[in-house]
Structures are given as C-alpha cells and as structure tokens.
Design an enzyme around this catalytic site. Structure first.
Site, short mmCIF file in Angstrom:
data_model
loop_
_atom_site.label_atom_id
_atom_site.label_comp_id
_atom_site.label_asym_id
_atom_site.label_seq_id
_atom_site.Cartn_x
_atom_site.Cartn_y
_atom_site.Cartn_z
N CYS A 110 0.86 -1.19 0.00
CA CYS A 110 0.00 0.00 0.00
C CYS A 110 0.89 1.23 0.00
O CYS A 110 1.91 1.27 0.70
CB CYS A 110 -0.89 -0.01 1.25
SG CYS A 110 -2.06 1.36 1.33
N HIS A 153 -9.23 -3.45 -2.83
CA HIS A 153 -8.23 -2.75 -2.00
C HIS A 153 -8.61 -1.27 -1.88
O HIS A 153 -8.55 -0.68 -0.79
CB HIS A 153 -6.83 -2.91 -2.63
CG HIS A 153 -5.73 -2.20 -1.90
ND1 HIS A 153 -4.75 -2.85 -1.19
CD2 HIS A 153 -5.45 -0.88 -1.79
CE1 HIS A 153 -3.92 -1.96 -0.67
NE2 HIS A 153 -4.32 -0.76 -1.02
N GLU A 154 -9.03 -0.67 -3.02
CA GLU A 154 -9.37 0.78 -3.01
C GLU A 154 -10.66 1.05 -2.27
O GLU A 154 -10.73 2.01 -1.48
CB GLU A 154 -9.48 1.31 -4.45
CG GLU A 154 -8.24 1.12 -5.32
CD GLU A 154 -6.96 1.44 -4.60
OE1 GLU A 154 -5.94 0.80 -4.90
OE2 GLU A 154 -6.96 2.33 -3.72
N HIS A 157 -10.24 1.19 1.37
CA HIS A 157 -9.71 2.47 1.87
C HIS A 157 -10.85 3.44 2.19
O HIS A 157 -10.76 4.24 3.12
CB HIS A 157 -8.77 3.14 0.85
CG HIS A 157 -7.34 2.68 0.93
ND1 HIS A 157 -6.59 2.71 2.09
CD2 HIS A 157 -6.52 2.19 -0.04
CE1 HIS A 157 -5.37 2.26 1.83
NE2 HIS A 157 -5.29 1.93 0.56
O1 LIG Z 1 -4.60 2.02 -2.32
C1 LIG Z 1 -3.79 2.00 -3.26
N1 LIG Z 1 -2.51 1.75 -3.06
O2 LIG Z 1 -2.07 1.67 -1.81
C2 LIG Z 1 -1.58 1.47 -4.15
C3 LIG Z 1 -1.37 -0.02 -4.26
C4 LIG Z 1 -2.64 -0.73 -4.71
C5 LIG Z 1 -2.45 -2.23 -5.00
C6 LIG Z 1 -1.87 -3.05 -3.85
C7 LIG Z 1 -2.44 -4.45 -4.05
C8 LIG Z 1 -3.66 -4.32 -4.89
C9 LIG Z 1 -3.81 -2.88 -5.28
C10 LIG Z 1 -0.25 -0.22 -5.27
O3 LIG Z 1 -0.45 0.01 -6.45
N2 LIG Z 1 0.98 -0.63 -4.85
N3 LIG Z 1 1.17 -0.93 -3.54
C11 LIG Z 1 2.55 -0.77 -3.02
C12 LIG Z 1 3.54 -1.37 -3.95
C13 LIG Z 1 3.41 -0.76 -5.29
C14 LIG Z 1 2.00 -0.85 -5.84
C15 LIG Z 1 1.73 -2.18 -6.49
O4 LIG Z 1 1.23 -3.05 -5.83
N4 LIG Z 1 1.96 -2.25 -7.80
C16 LIG Z 1 1.74 -3.35 -8.59
C17 LIG Z 1 1.31 -4.60 -8.09
C18 LIG Z 1 1.14 -5.64 -8.99
C19 LIG Z 1 1.37 -5.42 -10.32
C20 LIG Z 1 1.78 -4.17 -10.74
N5 LIG Z 1 1.97 -3.15 -9.88
NI NI Z 2 -3.62 1.18 -0.48
#
Ligand SMILES: O=CN(O)C[C@@H](CC1CCCC1)C(=O)N1NCCC[C@H]1C(=O)Nc1ccccn1
Ligand code: NI
Length: 183
Positions: A110, A153-154, A157
């Site tokens: 996250c 996940h969103e 939140h």
């Molecule tokens: O609430 C929204 N957030 O917290 C951003 C989160 C949302 C995802 C986390 C798991 C499902 C939705 C986010 O995008 N990340 N979390 C932190 C690490 C970077 C990034 C990520 O998981 N990237 C990714 C994962 C798989 C494939 C491609 N990219």
């Molecule tokens: Ni998140």
C-alpha cells in the site's frame, strides 16, 4: 501534480475514517481531485516521470490516501487480455460478488504503508461494481482477477480498512475469507 508528499501514511487518522459520499453530479472540486488521482497513477507508471518525481508506481489510489475523506477512487492497470483499463469513480460500491475467493501470491502492499507485510489477503474472485464516472454517468462493471483485487483494495480504503486487517494473524497464509457474521 500529486507526489508522494501528498500521500498520508499509516497512523494518520484519515486512513481509518469512513469516507463521505460525493455529490452526484460531481462538483468541479471533486472532479479536479479525481482527475489528479488518475494523473498520479499515469505519472507513477511512467518510468521517466516516476524517476523525476520519485513516485512509487501505483495501480490504484483512494481519496483518503491524499487526506480527502471522500468516496473517490482511481484504478489504472492492464486486464487479463493485457489491455490498459483506467477508471475514476465516485461513490463506488460492490453490488455483488462471487463466493469464491482469490489473493495475490506476493501478498499486497500500500502506498500508505512504508513496510513489508507478508500474508494472504483474501479477496472475492469476481465482483460487480457500481459507481459514477467523471461526467457523473452511472457505471456498472464486472471485474475479475487482478482488477477485482485492486478495486477491493481501493474500496476498503473508503471504509477505513487497510489490506493487513484482512490477514489472519493466527494463520497468515490462510486462503479463505472469514465467515459472514451469523445474524
Ligand atoms: O490504495 C492503493 N494503493 O495503496 C496502491 C497499491 C494498490 C495495489 C496493492 C495491491 C492491490 C492494489 C499499489 O499500487 N501498490 N502498492 C505498493 C507497492 C506498489 C504498488 C503495487 O502493488 N503495484 C503493482 C502490483 C502488482 C502489479 C503491478 N503493480
Ligand atoms: Ni492502499
């Protein structure tokens, strides 16, 4: 433009609030906010811009993460056919879901959590989401796979839920959802 400085981190009360529904049709301020969230995902996924502004790549973001307790989310990722799918929704709601569950093998992270947390985060495999787009048009869409996980996940939140709330401490690699409360 939004940068990592705009993203609040765990411990900030707003992440544990239940966000308020937005006006529909959306007002100018909320439309600007949602557009900035969609732009953040685009920038964070562009190697040059992400490098330049030190952005962590995100596939989704919810308004509470930029300290705006309103029911708005943005999602930008590829689907199972490797096509780009981009959504900006006001007042998103899961109106139905599969009983079947799934989870990300690598667990979840996250942008509001600056630490690695291991464990299985059970999610519904398929969901049907209703919401309103930037033009205030009603949207009803079904999602499966990674997109379904991102939307859950969103939307969590918006209800003050963090992904690690769903990891079972006693059995972190459990793959099933807890039973619905028996009324
Ligand atoms: O609430 C929204 N957030 O917290 C951003 C989160 C949302 C995802 C986390 C798991 C499902 C939705 C986010 O995008 N990340 N979390 C932190 C690490 C970077 C990034 C990520 O998981 N990237 C990714 C994962 C798989 C494939 C491609 N990219
Ligand atoms: Ni998140």
């Amino acid at each position: 433009m939004l940068t990592m400085e705009d993203i609040i981190r765990e411990g900030h009360a707003t992440l544990r609030q239940v966000a308020e529904p937005t006006d529909i049709p959306p007002n100018e301020e909320d439309k600007k906010t949602l557009q900035s969230m969609m732009d953040f995902l685009l920038h964070s996924q562009d190697p040059e811009i992400a490098e330049e502004y030190n952005l962590r790549p995100g596939v989704g973001i919810a308004a509470p993460q930029i300290n705006i307790p309103k029911r708005m989310i943005a999602v930008r990722t590829t689907n199972h056919k490797d096509e780009l799918e981009e959504y900006g929704l006001f007042n998103p709601k899961i109106i139905s879901h599969s009983a079947e569950t799934t989870f990300l093998e690598s667990g979840e992270g996250c942008l509001s959590v600056d630490r690695e947390i291991t464990g299985t985060v059970p999610r519904y495999s398929r969901i049907k989401v209703e919401g309103y787009d930037l033009n205030g048009e009603k949207v009803v869409k079904r999602f499966r796979g990674f997109l379904a996980i991102v939307f859950q996940h969103e939307i969590d939140h918006l209800n003050g839920i963090m992904f690690y709330d769903r990891i079972d401490e006693d059995d972190p690699y459990k793959e099933t959802l807890p039973p619905k409360e028996v009324i």
